[in-house]
Design a protein around this motif. Sequence first.
Motif, PDB file in Angstrom:
ATOM      1  N   THR A   1      28.801  37.501  41.634  1.00 21.71           N
ATOM      2  CA  THR A   1      30.416  37.480  41.470  1.00 21.71           C
ATOM      3  C   THR A   1      30.897  36.299  40.202  1.00 21.71           C
ATOM      4  OG1 THR A   1      30.917  35.755  43.071  1.00 21.71           O
ATOM      5  CG2 THR A   1      30.828  38.068  43.790  1.00 21.71           C
ATOM      6  N   ARG A   2      31.890  36.330  39.614  1.00 21.62           N
ATOM      7  CA  ARG A   2      32.356  35.540  38.748  1.00 21.62           C
ATOM      8  C   ARG A   2      32.465  34.163  39.594  1.00 21.62           C
ATOM      9  NH1 ARG A   2      35.309  40.189  38.053  1.00 21.62           N
ATOM     10  NH2 ARG A   2      35.658  40.969  35.902  1.00 21.62           N
ATOM     11  N   GLU A   3      32.940  34.269  40.836  1.00 19.33           N
ATOM     12  CA  GLU A   3      33.112  33.021  41.546  1.00 19.33           C
ATOM     13  C   GLU A   3      31.854  32.068  41.682  1.00 19.33           C
ATOM     14  OE1 GLU A   3      34.344  35.883  42.293  1.00 19.33           O
ATOM     15  OE2 GLU A   3      36.437  35.570  42.165  1.00 19.33           O
TER      16      GLU A   3
ATOM     17  N   PRO B   1      27.664  33.043  31.876  1.00 18.01           N
ATOM     18  CA  PRO B   1      28.098  34.322  31.966  1.00 18.01           C
ATOM     19  C   PRO B   1      27.442  34.883  33.358  1.00 18.01           C
ATOM     20  CG  PRO B   1      26.395  34.709  30.487  1.00 18.01           C
ATOM     21  CD  PRO B   1      26.611  33.166  30.696  1.00 18.01           C
ATOM     22  N   ARG B   2      27.808  35.847  34.209  1.00 19.42           N
ATOM     23  CA  ARG B   2      26.978  36.320  35.420  1.00 19.42           C
ATOM     24  C   ARG B   2      25.930  37.282  35.199  1.00 19.42           C
ATOM     25  NH1 ARG B   2      31.110  40.245  39.098  1.00 19.42           N
ATOM     26  NH2 ARG B   2      32.227  40.985  37.297  1.00 19.42           N
ATOM     27  N   LYS B   3      25.241  37.442  36.156  1.00 19.44           N
ATOM     28  CA  LYS B   3      24.081  38.315  36.094  1.00 19.44           C
ATOM     29  C   LYS B   3      24.277  39.407  36.974  1.00 19.44           C
ATOM     30  CE  LYS B   3      20.792  36.102  33.406  1.00 19.44           C
ATOM     31  NZ  LYS B   3      21.746  35.813  32.323  1.00 19.44           N
TER      32      LYS B   3
ATOM     33  N   THR C   1      24.046  41.077  31.359  1.00 24.27           N
ATOM     34  CA  THR C   1      24.994  40.149  31.256  1.00 24.27           C
ATOM     35  C   THR C   1      26.379  40.689  31.099  1.00 24.27           C
ATOM     36  OG1 THR C   1      25.329  38.116  30.133  1.00 24.27           O
ATOM     37  CG2 THR C   1      24.647  39.963  28.608  1.00 24.27           C
ATOM     38  N   SER C   2      27.356  39.812  31.024  1.00 28.66           N
ATOM     39  CA  SER C   2      28.731  40.328  31.254  1.00 28.66           C
ATOM     40  C   SER C   2      29.116  40.596  29.777  1.00 28.66           C
ATOM     41  CB  SER C   2      29.589  39.513  31.927  1.00 28.66           C
ATOM     42  OG  SER C   2      29.780  38.260  31.190  1.00 28.66           O
ATOM     43  N   ALA C   3      29.822  41.669  29.836  1.00 35.13           N
ATOM     44  CA  ALA C   3      30.564  42.340  28.562  1.00 35.13           C
ATOM     45  C   ALA C   3      31.023  41.383  27.451  1.00 35.13           C
ATOM     46  CB  ALA C   3      31.710  43.289  28.983  1.00 35.13           C
TER      47      ALA C   3
ATOM     48  N   SER D   1      43.279  46.765  29.722  1.00 38.92           N
ATOM     49  CA  SER D   1      42.633  47.663  28.646  1.00 38.92           C
ATOM     50  C   SER D   1      41.604  48.569  29.251  1.00 38.92           C
ATOM     51  CB  SER D   1      42.027  47.241  27.488  1.00 38.92           C
ATOM     52  OG  SER D   1      40.999  46.380  27.653  1.00 38.92           O
ATOM     53  N   ARG D   2      40.895  48.178  30.347  1.00 39.02           N
ATOM     54  CA  ARG D   2      39.877  48.951  31.020  1.00 39.02           C
ATOM     55  C   ARG D   2      40.487  49.847  32.223  1.00 39.02           C
ATOM     56  NH1 ARG D   2      36.121  43.934  32.618  1.00 39.02           N
ATOM     57  NH2 ARG D   2      34.816  43.806  30.765  1.00 39.02           N
ATOM     58  N   PHE D   3      41.890  49.517  32.758  1.00 38.64           N
ATOM     59  CA  PHE D   3      42.520  50.316  33.558  1.00 38.64           C
ATOM     60  C   PHE D   3      42.921  51.505  32.374  1.00 38.64           C
ATOM     61  CE2 PHE D   3      46.897  50.664  35.847  1.00 38.64           C
ATOM     62  CZ  PHE D   3      46.510  51.533  36.783  1.00 38.64           C
TER      63      PHE D   3
ATOM     64  N   SER E   1      36.567  31.194  30.162  1.00 34.04           N
ATOM     65  CA  SER E   1      35.376  31.098  31.056  1.00 34.04           C
ATOM     66  C   SER E   1      35.830  31.345  32.502  1.00 34.04           C
ATOM     67  CB  SER E   1      34.902  29.550  30.968  1.00 34.04           C
ATOM     68  OG  SER E   1      34.619  29.383  29.665  1.00 34.04           O
ATOM     69  N   ASN E   2      34.651  31.873  33.181  1.00 32.88           N
ATOM     70  CA  ASN E   2      34.894  32.287  34.576  1.00 32.88           C
ATOM     71  C   ASN E   2      34.341  31.250  35.723  1.00 32.88           C
ATOM     72  OD1 ASN E   2      36.040  35.002  34.846  1.00 32.88           O
ATOM     73  ND2 ASN E   2      34.299  35.879  33.823  1.00 32.88           N
ATOM     74  N   PRO E   3      34.906  31.227  36.980  1.00 29.28           N
ATOM     75  CA  PRO E   3      36.091  32.193  37.343  1.00 29.28           C
ATOM     76  C   PRO E   3      37.343  31.546  36.474  1.00 29.28           C
ATOM     77  CG  PRO E   3      35.451  30.718  39.091  1.00 29.28           C
ATOM     78  CD  PRO E   3      34.336  30.177  38.003  1.00 29.28           C
TER      79      PRO E   3
ATOM     80  N   ALA F   1      44.635  41.152  30.013  1.00 30.21           N
ATOM     81  CA  ALA F   1      44.680  41.851  28.976  1.00 30.21           C
ATOM     82  C   ALA F   1      43.478  42.693  28.879  1.00 30.21           C
ATOM     83  CB  ALA F   1      44.714  41.101  27.599  1.00 30.21           C
ATOM     84  N   LEU F   2      42.396  42.188  29.229  1.00 27.85           N
ATOM     85  CA  LEU F   2      41.046  42.911  29.203  1.00 27.85           C
ATOM     86  C   LEU F   2      41.300  43.986  30.637  1.00 27.85           C
ATOM     87  CD1 LEU F   2      38.303  43.348  28.569  1.00 27.85           C
ATOM     88  CD2 LEU F   2      37.572  41.376  30.277  1.00 27.85           C
ATOM     89  N   ASP F   3      41.737  43.467  31.685  1.00 26.31           N
ATOM     90  CA  ASP F   3      41.667  44.358  32.926  1.00 26.31           C
ATOM     91  C   ASP F   3      42.616  45.527  32.703  1.00 26.31           C
ATOM     92  OD1 ASP F   3      39.896  42.413  33.884  1.00 26.31           O
ATOM     93  OD2 ASP F   3      41.577  41.358  35.007  1.00 26.31           O
TER      94      ASP F   3
ATOM     95  N   GLY G   1      35.411  46.958  37.084  1.00 26.74           N
ATOM     96  CA  GLY G   1      34.686  47.319  35.594  1.00 26.74           C
ATOM     97  C   GLY G   1      33.966  46.345  34.914  1.00 26.74           C
ATOM     98  N   GLY G   2      34.155  45.061  35.371  1.00 23.78           N
ATOM     99  CA  GLY G   2      33.192  43.981  34.703  1.00 23.78           C
ATOM    100  C   GLY G   2      31.939  44.035  35.248  1.00 23.78           C
ATOM    101  N   ALA G   3      31.907  44.041  36.566  1.00 20.70           N
ATOM    102  CA  ALA G   3      30.414  44.183  37.376  1.00 20.70           C
ATOM    103  C   ALA G   3      29.779  45.363  36.962  1.00 20.70           C
ATOM    104  CB  ALA G   3      30.872  44.399  38.972  1.00 20.70           C
TER     105      ALA G   3
ATOM    106  N   GLY H   1      44.564  38.054  40.663  1.00 19.90           N
ATOM    107  CA  GLY H   1      43.309  37.589  40.000  1.00 19.90           C
ATOM    108  C   GLY H   1      42.367  38.272  39.319  1.00 19.90           C
ATOM    109  N   HIS H   2      41.314  37.549  38.330  1.00 17.00           N
ATOM    110  CA  HIS H   2      40.490  38.456  37.498  1.00 17.00           C
ATOM    111  C   HIS H   2      39.319  38.183  38.312  1.00 17.00           C
ATOM    112  CE1 HIS H   2      38.488  39.703  33.940  1.00 17.00           C
ATOM    113  NE2 HIS H   2      37.786  38.500  34.188  1.00 17.00           N
ATOM    114  N   GLY H   3      39.314  38.961  39.555  1.00 16.10           N
ATOM    115  CA  GLY H   3      38.011  39.100  40.279  1.00 16.10           C
ATOM    116  C   GLY H   3      37.773  40.604  40.764  1.00 16.10           C
TER     117      GLY H   3
HETATM  118  O1  LIG Z   1      32.464  40.563  34.416  1.00 16.70           O
HETATM  119  C1  LIG Z   1      32.132  39.209  34.217  1.00 16.70           C
HETATM  120  O2  LIG Z   1      31.685  38.490  34.720  1.00 16.70           O
HETATM  121  C2  LIG Z   1      32.799  38.835  32.833  1.00 16.70           C
HETATM  122  C3  LIG Z   1      34.419  39.261  32.865  1.00 16.70           C
HETATM  123  O3  LIG Z   1      35.425  38.489  33.436  1.00 16.70           O
HETATM  124  C4  LIG Z   1      34.753  40.813  32.493  1.00 16.70           C
HETATM  125  O4  LIG Z   1      34.112  41.069  31.721  1.00 16.70           O
HETATM  126  O5  LIG Z   1      35.596  41.184  32.890  1.00 16.70           O
END
Ligand SMILES: O=C([O-])CC(=O)C(=O)O
Length: 310
Positions: free
Chosen positions: A87-89, A81-83, A223-225, A150-152, A119-121, A146-148, A213-215, A174-176
């Motif tokens: 970025t996820r990338e 996971p990212r710290k 660490t990430s969520a 639910s955060r929205f 797993s990311n990216p 689905a996650l993004d 939201g993830g950052a 994209g999930h970024g």
């Molecule tokens: O933020 C991250 O690196 C993990 C992830 O994809 C998220 O929680 O959306």
Amino acid sequence: MKVTIVGAGNVGATCADVISYRGIASEVVLIDIKEGFAEGKAMDIMQCATTTGFNTKVVGSTNDYTKTAGSDVVVITSGIPRKPGMTREELIGINAGIVKSVSDNVLAHSPNAIIVVVSNPMDTMTYLALKATGLPKNRVIGMGGALDSSRFKYFLSQALDKPSNDIQGMVIGGHGDTTMIPLTRLASYNGSPISNFMSQEEMDKVAADTMVGGATLTKLLGTSAWYAPGASVAYLVDSILNDQKRMIPCSVMLEGEYGQNDICIGVPCIIGKNGVEEIVDIKLNEAEKALFEKSADAVRNMNEALSSVL
Ligand SMILES: O=C([O-])CC(=O)C(=O)O
Ligand SMILES: NC(=O)C1=CN([C@@H]2O[C@H](COP(=O)(O)OP(=O)(O)OC[C@H]3O[C@@H](n4cnc5c(N)ncnc54)[C@H](O)[C@@H]3O)[C@@H](O)[C@H]2O)C=CC1
């Protein structure tokens, strides 16, 4: 119904936990490379069975894929996971090799499984899993939308001071941090457009908060969520195993849909027992189409980094 979750870390174990206590599958196999780790997580989850009242069998395994044989769905959460500040990338260098080798192992033991990539990216890892396995495109699904979404809905509910479950909304692209597209125009409070209740400035802030939201969580947690990610995977797996045909934004291979080809990126999909059963055209306006194109360009650039593993 049997589900394997590769990676028994924060997201994988949370997903196993939610799938078990909601009775989504009859068997969950957690597998990890860390000696004894998946066995420990499985035992801990199983010891909730009598207090939360579930009958799912949860099994842990250290890298023994024979235990995963015959899975209906395989979820790939293995990787780093990212710290905070990343970025996820930036995870691609390590995670691409892991996702490639895991995809091969998974398929050898569960040739009929539907694969859910976490797993990311994530969009690039979904593309990698699809190309590496050669599976038909309906059977490789990236979880992010689905996650993004639910955060929205969470950020909208906070801004409106109304319950999340009374809010409808979707995030595609994209999930970024810079590639997500929260569809503010189409979001509603029980069917009434949110623009009836919020200013443009407030809606723009919700969209911006959603995108990072993830950052934001990574900065808070170090660490990430994992709670919302694990629950979002379980929600997707539920729609597959129980053939719910929910419309869920997922990262899937596009062949002309949304004007794109040869790319996995988030679009609204009908998810059922065959995996991706339909890609829904929700008629983006010109501004949204331009954002989608820009998002796809960024994801495609990232995919080029796969030339060393594919
Ligand atoms: O933020 C991250 O690196 C993990 C992830 O994809 C998220 O929680 O959306
Ligand atoms: N798509 C999405 O919406 C989300 C994606 N993620 C991503 O999911 C991944 C996992 O995140 P966490 O669970 O928080 O990390 P974590 O570090 O808690 O867990 C990862 C687990 O993978 C295991 N692992 C590594 N290589 C492996 C291999 N070859 N085979 C089996 N297991 C292996 C590790 O031992 C570790 O236990 C990260 O890449 C993260 O960025 C996280 C949240 C949401």
